[in-house]
Motif scaffolding. Sequence first.
Motif, PDB file in Angstrom:
ATOM      1  N   PHE A  16       0.845  -1.181   0.000  1.00 28.12           N
ATOM      2  CA  PHE A  16       0.000   0.000   0.000  1.00 28.12           C
ATOM      3  C   PHE A  16       0.878   1.228   0.000  1.00 28.12           C
ATOM      4  O   PHE A  16       2.053   1.168   0.340  1.00 28.12           O
ATOM      5  CB  PHE A  16      -1.000   0.007   1.167  1.00 28.12           C
ATOM      6  CG  PHE A  16      -0.367  -0.093   2.527  1.00 28.12           C
ATOM      7  CD1 PHE A  16      -0.078   1.044   3.263  1.00 28.12           C
ATOM      8  CD2 PHE A  16      -0.085  -1.327   3.079  1.00 28.12           C
ATOM      9  CE1 PHE A  16       0.497   0.951   4.526  1.00 28.12           C
ATOM     10  CE2 PHE A  16       0.476  -1.430   4.335  1.00 28.12           C
ATOM     11  CZ  PHE A  16       0.774  -0.289   5.058  1.00 28.12           C
ATOM     12  N   ARG A  17       0.316   2.331  -0.394  1.00 23.56           N
ATOM     13  CA  ARG A  17       1.070   3.582  -0.484  1.00 23.56           C
ATOM     14  C   ARG A  17       0.703   4.493   0.682  1.00 23.56           C
ATOM     15  O   ARG A  17      -0.406   4.469   1.185  1.00 23.56           O
ATOM     16  CB  ARG A  17       0.768   4.286  -1.803  1.00 23.56           C
ATOM     17  CG  ARG A  17       1.222   3.481  -3.001  1.00 23.56           C
ATOM     18  CD  ARG A  17       1.150   4.341  -4.253  1.00 23.56           C
ATOM     19  NE  ARG A  17       1.620   3.598  -5.388  1.00 23.56           N
ATOM     20  CZ  ARG A  17       2.900   3.477  -5.742  1.00 23.56           C
ATOM     21  NH1 ARG A  17       3.831   4.073  -5.030  1.00 23.56           N
ATOM     22  NH2 ARG A  17       3.246   2.783  -6.787  1.00 23.56           N
ATOM     23  N   LEU A  18       1.691   5.286   1.080  1.00 20.20           N
ATOM     24  CA  LEU A  18       1.504   6.285   2.130  1.00 20.20           C
ATOM     25  C   LEU A  18       1.965   7.636   1.608  1.00 20.20           C
ATOM     26  O   LEU A  18       2.833   7.703   0.742  1.00 20.20           O
ATOM     27  CB  LEU A  18       2.339   5.934   3.365  1.00 20.20           C
ATOM     28  CG  LEU A  18       2.015   4.658   4.117  1.00 20.20           C
ATOM     29  CD1 LEU A  18       3.074   4.399   5.172  1.00 20.20           C
ATOM     30  CD2 LEU A  18       0.661   4.761   4.758  1.00 20.20           C
ATOM     31  N   SER A  19       1.421   8.679   2.200  1.00 25.30           N
ATOM     32  CA  SER A  19       1.944  10.009   1.879  1.00 25.30           C
ATOM     33  C   SER A  19       3.322  10.132   2.527  1.00 25.30           C
ATOM     34  O   SER A  19       3.679   9.374   3.440  1.00 25.30           O
ATOM     35  CB  SER A  19       1.009  11.091   2.427  1.00 25.30           C
ATOM     36  OG  SER A  19       1.058  11.097   3.845  1.00 25.30           O
ATOM     37  N   GLY A  20       4.085  11.080   2.049  1.00 22.57           N
ATOM     38  CA  GLY A  20       5.418  11.303   2.622  1.00 22.57           C
ATOM     39  C   GLY A  20       5.347  11.600   4.106  1.00 22.57           C
ATOM     40  O   GLY A  20       6.167  11.127   4.897  1.00 22.57           O
ATOM     41  N   ARG A  21       4.343  12.359   4.495  1.00 24.79           N
ATOM     42  CA  ARG A  21       4.168  12.715   5.915  1.00 24.79           C
ATOM     43  C   ARG A  21       3.853  11.480   6.754  1.00 24.79           C
ATOM     44  O   ARG A  21       4.428  11.275   7.821  1.00 24.79           O
ATOM     45  CB  ARG A  21       3.049  13.748   6.042  1.00 24.79           C
ATOM     46  CG  ARG A  21       2.836  14.236   7.461  1.00 24.79           C
ATOM     47  CD  ARG A  21       1.748  15.319   7.485  1.00 24.79           C
ATOM     48  NE  ARG A  21       1.575  15.837   8.813  1.00 24.79           N
ATOM     49  CZ  ARG A  21       0.825  15.258   9.754  1.00 24.79           C
ATOM     50  NH1 ARG A  21       0.202  14.148   9.506  1.00 24.79           N
ATOM     51  NH2 ARG A  21       0.716  15.814  10.950  1.00 24.79           N
ATOM     52  N   ASP A  22       2.917  10.640   6.265  1.00 23.63           N
ATOM     53  CA  ASP A  22       2.557   9.431   7.004  1.00 23.63           C
ATOM     54  C   ASP A  22       3.740   8.475   7.121  1.00 23.63           C
ATOM     55  O   ASP A  22       3.970   7.875   8.162  1.00 23.63           O
ATOM     56  CB  ASP A  22       1.374   8.715   6.346  1.00 23.63           C
ATOM     57  CG  ASP A  22       0.068   9.460   6.531  1.00 23.63           C
ATOM     58  OD1 ASP A  22      -0.013  10.305   7.438  1.00 23.63           O
ATOM     59  OD2 ASP A  22      -0.865   9.194   5.758  1.00 23.63           O
ATOM     60  N   GLU A  29       8.338   6.540  14.384  1.00 25.44           N
ATOM     61  CA  GLU A  29       7.865   5.628  15.431  1.00 25.44           C
ATOM     62  C   GLU A  29       8.639   4.310  15.393  1.00 25.44           C
ATOM     63  O   GLU A  29       8.976   3.746  16.435  1.00 25.44           O
ATOM     64  CB  GLU A  29       6.371   5.360  15.267  1.00 25.44           C
ATOM     65  CG  GLU A  29       5.782   4.594  16.423  1.00 25.44           C
ATOM     66  CD  GLU A  29       4.273   4.454  16.320  1.00 25.44           C
ATOM     67  OE1 GLU A  29       3.750   3.504  16.932  1.00 25.44           O
ATOM     68  OE2 GLU A  29       3.618   5.269  15.649  1.00 25.44           O
ATOM     69  N   ALA A  30       8.946   3.830  14.193  1.00 25.04           N
ATOM     70  CA  ALA A  30       9.710   2.587  14.049  1.00 25.04           C
ATOM     71  C   ALA A  30      11.106   2.757  14.641  1.00 25.04           C
ATOM     72  O   ALA A  30      11.600   1.875  15.354  1.00 25.04           O
ATOM     73  CB  ALA A  30       9.796   2.188  12.583  1.00 25.04           C
ATOM     74  N   ARG A  36      12.192  -2.107  12.082  1.00 22.10           N
ATOM     75  CA  ARG A  36      12.148  -1.675  10.694  1.00 22.10           C
ATOM     76  C   ARG A  36      10.735  -1.157  10.434  1.00 22.10           C
ATOM     77  O   ARG A  36       9.772  -1.549  11.103  1.00 22.10           O
ATOM     78  CB  ARG A  36      12.469  -2.838   9.756  1.00 22.10           C
ATOM     79  CG  ARG A  36      13.899  -3.349   9.908  1.00 22.10           C
ATOM     80  CD  ARG A  36      14.228  -4.385   8.837  1.00 22.10           C
ATOM     81  NE  ARG A  36      13.139  -5.309   8.583  1.00 22.10           N
ATOM     82  CZ  ARG A  36      13.099  -6.573   8.988  1.00 22.10           C
ATOM     83  NH1 ARG A  36      14.097  -7.085   9.665  1.00 22.10           N
ATOM     84  NH2 ARG A  36      12.080  -7.344   8.696  1.00 22.10           N
ATOM     85  N   VAL A  37      10.598  -0.287   9.461  1.00 21.32           N
ATOM     86  CA  VAL A  37       9.303   0.309   9.151  1.00 21.32           C
ATOM     87  C   VAL A  37       8.288  -0.781   8.806  1.00 21.32           C
ATOM     88  O   VAL A  37       7.152  -0.765   9.286  1.00 21.32           O
ATOM     89  CB  VAL A  37       9.426   1.338   8.001  1.00 21.32           C
ATOM     90  CG1 VAL A  37       8.056   1.841   7.577  1.00 21.32           C
ATOM     91  CG2 VAL A  37      10.309   2.495   8.416  1.00 21.32           C
ATOM     92  N   ASN A  38       8.695  -1.745   7.981  1.00 18.65           N
ATOM     93  CA  ASN A  38       7.739  -2.788   7.596  1.00 18.65           C
ATOM     94  C   ASN A  38       7.338  -3.659   8.782  1.00 18.65           C
ATOM     95  O   ASN A  38       6.201  -4.117   8.865  1.00 18.65           O
ATOM     96  CB  ASN A  38       8.279  -3.646   6.446  1.00 18.65           C
ATOM     97  CG  ASN A  38       9.503  -4.448   6.822  1.00 18.65           C
ATOM     98  OD1 ASN A  38      10.290  -4.032   7.659  1.00 18.65           O
ATOM     99  ND2 ASN A  38       9.663  -5.600   6.190  1.00 18.65           N
ATOM    100  N   GLU A  39       8.239  -3.877   9.730  1.00 18.56           N
ATOM    101  CA  GLU A  39       7.902  -4.673  10.910  1.00 18.56           C
ATOM    102  C   GLU A  39       6.888  -3.932  11.788  1.00 18.56           C
ATOM    103  O   GLU A  39       5.935  -4.518  12.289  1.00 18.56           O
ATOM    104  CB  GLU A  39       9.157  -5.012  11.719  1.00 18.56           C
ATOM    105  CG  GLU A  39       8.886  -5.836  12.955  1.00 18.56           C
ATOM    106  CD  GLU A  39       8.229  -7.196  12.679  1.00 18.56           C
ATOM    107  OE1 GLU A  39       7.482  -7.663  13.549  1.00 18.56           O
ATOM    108  OE2 GLU A  39       8.450  -7.774  11.601  1.00 18.56           O
ATOM    109  N   LEU A  40       7.086  -2.635  11.964  1.00 19.00           N
ATOM    110  CA  LEU A  40       6.127  -1.845  12.739  1.00 19.00           C
ATOM    111  C   LEU A  40       4.761  -1.847  12.054  1.00 19.00           C
ATOM    112  O   LEU A  40       3.730  -2.034  12.703  1.00 19.00           O
ATOM    113  CB  LEU A  40       6.615  -0.409  12.926  1.00 19.00           C
ATOM    114  CG  LEU A  40       5.650   0.516  13.664  1.00 19.00           C
ATOM    115  CD1 LEU A  40       5.348   0.003  15.068  1.00 19.00           C
ATOM    116  CD2 LEU A  40       6.187   1.929  13.702  1.00 19.00           C
ATOM    117  N   ALA A  41       4.746  -1.658  10.730  1.00 17.41           N
ATOM    118  CA  ALA A  41       3.477  -1.677   9.989  1.00 17.41           C
ATOM    119  C   ALA A  41       2.793  -3.026  10.159  1.00 17.41           C
ATOM    120  O   ALA A  41       1.579  -3.097  10.363  1.00 17.41           O
ATOM    121  CB  ALA A  41       3.723  -1.379   8.512  1.00 17.41           C
TER     122      ALA A  41
END
Length: 110
Positions: A16-22, A29-30, A36-41
């Motif tokens: 999925f796509r996120l805005s740059g801000r999101d 937060e990660a 890692r960002v994907n692990e937090l997601a």
Amino acid sequence: MPDGNAASRLDQKIQFRLSGRDYALLAEEAEASRLRVNELARQLVAGRAQRGRETLSLDPAIVLQLQEIGLRLRPMLPVIGDDPALRFKVAEVCRRIERLVDVAVSGGSR
């Protein structure tokens, strides 16, 4: 060597796509969580899915009180008088109480 626990394998993919801000907020937060960002997601999505499955915990005492209020209001409808607005309001309160009791009895599912 294959993993013995098939349930723990991560073999499905979601994109999925996120805005740059999101993305920046997620990355921040990660980093704070040392993930890692994907692990937090993954944790956030899995956690929401688990919370969504939980049934609503309803206090039986509150359900009984609502039922009692409804039972006491219902007989008042005929003796309220000729005020249609008041009759409508009391009838609506009775219907709302009945719906709340129905939701409570069904285990919280609407």
